[in-house]
Scaffold this motif. Structure first.
Motif, PDB file in Angstrom:
ATOM      1  N   LEU A  44      87.046  -6.688   3.373  1.00 15.90           N
ATOM      2  CA  LEU A  44      87.313  -7.353   4.640  1.00 15.90           C
ATOM      3  C   LEU A  44      88.587  -8.182   4.519  1.00 15.90           C
ATOM      4  O   LEU A  44      89.119  -8.366   3.424  1.00 15.90           O
ATOM      5  CB  LEU A  44      86.157  -8.254   5.075  1.00 15.90           C
ATOM      6  N   LEU A  45      89.061  -8.672   5.646  1.00 21.67           N
ATOM      7  CA  LEU A  45      90.214  -9.580   5.709  1.00 21.67           C
ATOM      8  C   LEU A  45      89.704 -10.973   6.057  1.00 21.67           C
ATOM      9  O   LEU A  45      88.817 -11.129   6.903  1.00 21.67           O
ATOM     10  CB  LEU A  45      91.198  -9.136   6.791  1.00 21.67           C
ATOM     11  N   VAL A  46      90.283 -11.997   5.398  1.00 17.95           N
ATOM     12  CA  VAL A  46      89.935 -13.384   5.719  1.00 17.95           C
ATOM     13  C   VAL A  46      91.206 -14.224   5.680  1.00 17.95           C
ATOM     14  O   VAL A  46      92.025 -14.104   4.763  1.00 17.95           O
ATOM     15  CB  VAL A  46      88.914 -13.983   4.726  1.00 17.95           C
ATOM     16  N   ARG A  47      91.348 -15.063   6.667  1.00 16.18           N
ATOM     17  CA  ARG A  47      92.418 -16.054   6.695  1.00 16.18           C
ATOM     18  C   ARG A  47      91.763 -17.408   6.948  1.00 16.18           C
ATOM     19  O   ARG A  47      90.835 -17.520   7.756  1.00 16.18           O
ATOM     20  CB  ARG A  47      93.441 -15.758   7.812  1.00 16.18           C
ATOM     21  N   ALA A  48      92.222 -18.449   6.262  1.00 12.60           N
ATOM     22  CA  ALA A  48      91.585 -19.760   6.384  1.00 12.60           C
ATOM     23  C   ALA A  48      92.633 -20.856   6.530  1.00 12.60           C
ATOM     24  O   ALA A  48      93.738 -20.745   5.992  1.00 12.60           O
ATOM     25  CB  ALA A  48      90.701 -20.041   5.171  1.00 12.60           C
ATOM     26  N   LEU A  49      92.259 -21.904   7.249  1.00  9.85           N
ATOM     27  CA  LEU A  49      93.145 -23.052   7.427  1.00  9.85           C
ATOM     28  C   LEU A  49      92.661 -24.216   6.588  1.00  9.85           C
ATOM     29  O   LEU A  49      91.455 -24.435   6.438  1.00  9.85           O
ATOM     30  CB  LEU A  49      93.210 -23.467   8.893  1.00  9.85           C
ATOM     31  N   SER A  50      93.617 -24.948   6.028  1.00 11.92           N
ATOM     32  CA  SER A  50      93.311 -26.135   5.233  1.00 11.92           C
ATOM     33  C   SER A  50      94.259 -27.252   5.653  1.00 11.92           C
ATOM     34  O   SER A  50      95.473 -27.058   5.708  1.00 11.92           O
ATOM     35  CB  SER A  50      93.483 -25.837   3.739  1.00 11.92           C
ATOM     36  N   HIS A  95      89.622 -32.725   5.509  1.00 14.86           N
ATOM     37  CA  HIS A  95      89.374 -31.730   4.467  1.00 14.86           C
ATOM     38  C   HIS A  95      88.209 -30.808   4.802  1.00 14.86           C
ATOM     39  O   HIS A  95      88.181 -29.647   4.368  1.00 14.86           O
ATOM     40  CB  HIS A  95      89.113 -32.459   3.137  1.00 14.86           C
ATOM     41  N   THR A  96      87.249 -31.316   5.542  1.00 17.03           N
ATOM     42  CA  THR A  96      86.078 -30.519   5.918  1.00 17.03           C
ATOM     43  C   THR A  96      85.741 -30.756   7.384  1.00 17.03           C
ATOM     44  O   THR A  96      85.971 -31.847   7.904  1.00 17.03           O
ATOM     45  CB  THR A  96      84.851 -30.896   5.060  1.00 17.03           C
ATOM     46  N   PRO A  97      85.187 -29.716   8.049  1.00 15.31           N
ATOM     47  CA  PRO A  97      84.988 -28.348   7.570  1.00 15.31           C
ATOM     48  C   PRO A  97      86.277 -27.544   7.626  1.00 15.31           C
ATOM     49  O   PRO A  97      87.257 -27.971   8.231  1.00 15.31           O
ATOM     50  CB  PRO A  97      83.962 -27.798   8.560  1.00 15.31           C
ATOM     51  N   LYS A  98      86.244 -26.370   6.996  1.00 12.34           N
ATOM     52  CA  LYS A  98      87.350 -25.422   7.095  1.00 12.34           C
ATOM     53  C   LYS A  98      87.095 -24.485   8.272  1.00 12.34           C
ATOM     54  O   LYS A  98      85.962 -24.301   8.713  1.00 12.34           O
ATOM     55  CB  LYS A  98      87.484 -24.599   5.812  1.00 12.34           C
ATOM     56  N   VAL A  99      88.172 -23.888   8.762  1.00 12.65           N
ATOM     57  CA  VAL A  99      88.070 -22.832   9.777  1.00 12.65           C
ATOM     58  C   VAL A  99      88.661 -21.564   9.175  1.00 12.65           C
ATOM     59  O   VAL A  99      89.743 -21.605   8.571  1.00 12.65           O
ATOM     60  CB  VAL A  99      88.826 -23.192  11.070  1.00 12.65           C
TER      61      VAL A  99
END
Length: 396
Positions: free
Chosen positions: A303-309, A275-279
């Motif tokens: 801005l643009l943001v994409r995140a993995l979970s 679960h942690t950390p996120k990228v």
């Protein structure tokens, strides 16, 4: 051969933000699951339907994504000046593992309403009409969240016209304040910037060396520039989640970043801390088409943001990662701040795969160190089903 009958446990299935989870009152859990340990984990795994080698969670309440494989346990708070203690468990889909290492910012939006409806908030603190202020102790990371929950005629109001990208239907707005969101040692490392730097060179053997902002705020997060890892920042889920090699690269980056942040001692330990950390990766604004088909003009975002979970690109944005984005954006010189154009700012609107989200943060320097007093964002929540979940009596 005798088989154990199923047991019934009071539970509520709730959408909070862009996530869904099964909510329990601590007092309603079977006695052996009222304390942390193997029995509690086994129970929640069985409720959600994990581990499932098919990856579908057909025999449980999970929805086969990180956003829908979640559990929450609430109780009257034992902390002074708080109403409710909130414990979040992220349930792995394919492994027998419940990760207690972080918070879920999306489900935080549902905590106040469930606490009110479940009798966990003193009735004298709930107005007949207006906003109920619920002070939440986030037990995973030891932080305070304040939820402003709309109340009509003494009942939680869930319907409304607040629209949240990533959620199909409008609902009532719930404003959340994440106080002092930089994670403490339980949440990850102590300092907001565990390396002491706003930007580091993160060396990832076999992948490369990247500029990275490593921050503990909301949830420990590793931010990198999209261009440095071969992306534009406007990608949707299909562009990444179907690419096994890309997902492995992200996991490798995550593991090495976790070591640099002091969350783990060796990269092999990352598998036990999913679960942690996120990228997340960031880029300057550009026009793109969201997963709903709606155009997101560059001029409407910072801005643009994409995140993995949990090893996959998120369909929208995790609430805790949004806190990390808002916090990093407020501090001049971080990669998030630079992607947004640099300078001092108290709020940003960022583009994610499902649309946009605005998040604010109050940042200031104290004795040369950056501190953030709070991050603010709005979500919504709605009860989907309430009653009992059933699990085989010998499963936990």
């Amino acid at each position: 051969m005798a088989h154990a009958p199923q047991v019934k446990i009071p539970a509520t299935y709730i959408r909070g933000g862009t996530s869904k989870g099964v909510f329990f009152r601590l007092q309603d859990l079977p006695e052996r699951a009222q304390v942390p340990g193997p029995a509690r984990d086994a129970l929640l795994l069985r409720v959600i339907g994990s581990p499932d080698p098919y990856g579908k969670q057909i025999d449980g309440m999970g929805g086969a994504t990180s956003s829908t494989s979640k559990t929450v346990i609430l109780s009257k708070s034992i902390k002074p000046d708080h109403d409710v203690d909130y414990l979040f468990g992220q349930v792995s889909i394919d492994k027998a593992f419940v990760d207690w290492s972080g918070n879920c910012g999306n489900l935080s939006a549902a905590v106040g309403s469930f606490a009110i409806s479940g009798g966990l908030v003193d009735a004298s603190r709930i107005p007949r009409n207006g906003l109920a202020t619920v002070r939440i102790w986030q037990a995973n990371i030891g932080k305070t969240i304040i939820a402003h929950v709309p109340v009509t005629e003494g009942e939680v109001q869930e319907t409304g016209d607040f629209e949240l990208d990533g959620v199909t239907f409008p609902a009532a707005e719930v404003q959340l304040e994440f106080l002092d969101p930089a994670a403490d040692e339980d949440g990850g490392g102590g300092a907001m910037f565990p390396t002491g730097n706003l930007v580091d060179d993160l060396e990832v053997p076999g992948v490369g060396t990247f500029k990275a902002t490593l921050i503990n705020a909301g949830i420990p997060t590793i931010f990198v520039n999209a261009a440095d890892i071969g992306y534009t920042g406007s990608e949707l889920q299909d562009a990444i989640n179907g690419d096994t090699a890309a997902l492995q690269r992200f996991e490798t980056i995550r593991a090495h970043g976790a070591v640099r942040m002091g969350l783990i001692e060796h990269i092999d330990q990352a598998a036990g801390r999913q679960h942690t950390p996120k990228v997340a990766f960031v880029a300057a604004p550009s026009t793109y088409t969201a997963s709903s088909g709606k155009a997101v003009p560059a001029e409407e975002i910072d801005l643009l943001v994409r995140a993995l979970s949990m090893g996959k690109l998120h369909h929208a944005m995790m609430g805790t990662a949004a806190v990390a984005i808002g916090t990093a954006a407020a501090i001049p010189g971080t990669l998030v701040n630079l992607a947004a154009g640099g300078g001092e700012r108290s709020a940003v609107r960022f583009g994610h795969p499902s649309g946009t989200l605005r998040v604010g943060a109050e940042a200031r320097q104290v004795d040369g160190q950056w501190t953030v007093t709070k991050a603010i964002m709005s979500r919504s929540a709605r009860v989907l089903m309430e009653g009992w979940v059933r699990v085989p009596g010998d499963s936990f």
